[in-house]
Motif scaffolding. Sequence first.
Motif, PDB file in Angstrom:
ATOM      1  N   ASP A  51       0.763  -1.280  -0.028  1.00 55.20           N
ATOM      2  CA  ASP A  51      -0.093   0.070  -0.182  1.00 55.20           C
ATOM      3  C   ASP A  51       0.792   1.355  -0.135  1.00 55.20           C
ATOM      4  O   ASP A  51       0.133   2.257  -0.155  1.00 55.20           O
ATOM      5  N   VAL A  52       2.112   1.129   0.332  1.00 51.99           N
ATOM      6  CA  VAL A  52       2.928   2.290   0.321  1.00 51.99           C
ATOM      7  C   VAL A  52       3.250   2.739  -1.285  1.00 51.99           C
ATOM      8  O   VAL A  52       3.582   2.002  -1.937  1.00 51.99           O
ATOM      9  N   ALA A  74       9.233  -7.705   1.627  1.00 52.18           N
ATOM     10  CA  ALA A  74       7.892  -8.007   1.574  1.00 52.18           C
ATOM     11  C   ALA A  74       7.057  -7.742   0.255  1.00 52.18           C
ATOM     12  O   ALA A  74       6.127  -8.365  -0.038  1.00 52.18           O
ATOM     13  N   ARG A  75       7.478  -6.714  -0.389  1.00 51.23           N
ATOM     14  CA  ARG A  75       6.788  -6.297  -1.611  1.00 51.23           C
ATOM     15  C   ARG A  75       7.286  -7.153  -2.668  1.00 51.23           C
ATOM     16  O   ARG A  75       6.424  -7.751  -3.484  1.00 51.23           O
ATOM     17  N   ALA A  76       8.759  -7.727  -2.847  1.00 53.42           N
ATOM     18  CA  ALA A  76       9.014  -8.661  -3.872  1.00 53.42           C
ATOM     19  C   ALA A  76       8.770  -9.709  -3.617  1.00 53.42           C
ATOM     20  O   ALA A  76       8.462 -10.709  -4.667  1.00 53.42           O
ATOM     21  N   LEU A  77       8.557 -10.467  -2.385  1.00 52.49           N
ATOM     22  CA  LEU A  77       8.739 -11.880  -2.132  1.00 52.49           C
ATOM     23  C   LEU A  77       7.281 -12.377  -1.599  1.00 52.49           C
ATOM     24  O   LEU A  77       7.037 -13.547  -1.411  1.00 52.49           O
ATOM     25  N   ALA A  82       4.173  -6.591  -5.323  1.00 54.37           N
ATOM     26  CA  ALA A  82       3.588  -5.133  -5.942  1.00 54.37           C
ATOM     27  C   ALA A  82       4.535  -4.505  -6.803  1.00 54.37           C
ATOM     28  O   ALA A  82       5.396  -5.142  -7.206  1.00 54.37           O
ATOM     29  N   PRO A  83       3.864  -3.575  -7.547  1.00 56.00           N
ATOM     30  CA  PRO A  83       4.689  -2.965  -8.504  1.00 56.00           C
ATOM     31  C   PRO A  83       5.927  -2.101  -8.011  1.00 56.00           C
ATOM     32  O   PRO A  83       6.249  -1.865  -6.766  1.00 56.00           O
TER      33      PRO A  83
END
Length: 250
Positions: A51-52, A74-77, A82-83
């Motif tokens: 969400d960031v 957390a975003r990549a794995l 996430a984009p």
Amino acid sequence: MKLTVLGGSGAWPTADAACSGYLVEHDGHRLLIDPGYAVMPRLLRHLRPGDVDAVVVTHGHPDHCADLNPLLRARALGEAPAPPLPLYAPAGALDAVLALDRPGMLHGSYDLRAFDPATEPDLASGPFRIATRALPHHVPNAGLRLTAAGRSLAYTGDTGPSPALAELADDADVFLAEATYPEDVPAEDAPYLSSARQAGEHAARAGARRLLLTHLWPGEDADAAVAAARRAYGGAVEVARPGAVVEPGT
């Protein structure tokens, strides 16, 4: 505009406080400033990692950027990657934290947008216009001034005395100012760090409407810091305590 204090401990986190970390939101856009040590768990109380919308880092000391690593992991794995996350920082400031993992592990998880606050003074992220100023510290440091919908938030990062501080905080609704020590900075650090008394002087000179003291050295007396700032500044003064929510201009 809404500011949520995630942490504000100087140098290292304590049992009760993360290091520097500030979530600024407006019109659905979520901007994370200075994700220092132990900021990630506090951030997760408010948002999911994906969400960031963007991250701005004032300088490369780990108490201002170390928790960028778990955020990117957390975003990549995660199950739904996430984009790429836009990362704004002075050139070279994030080299160390971005090199913590094996090459390629975080590939595609971020979009690094390095800038020089001395020569590229204006940035933008969603509804925020971000003016930057080069401020003196042990490493290159960018002071920030965020504006949105007529509201303004000025933030020093870590800095020694500079005429640019009054310009950065000129008539700001909120001035978030490093105040590592209450009264006096030790001589060896005096060009690179500030006291609460100096923060009060800068706020008074700038005509800022509200002063938030942050980056207090672990164990320093918050009441003493507020008292020192109030000797120079007649407006509202507080310490930026974890969990505090501030809406500039209200």
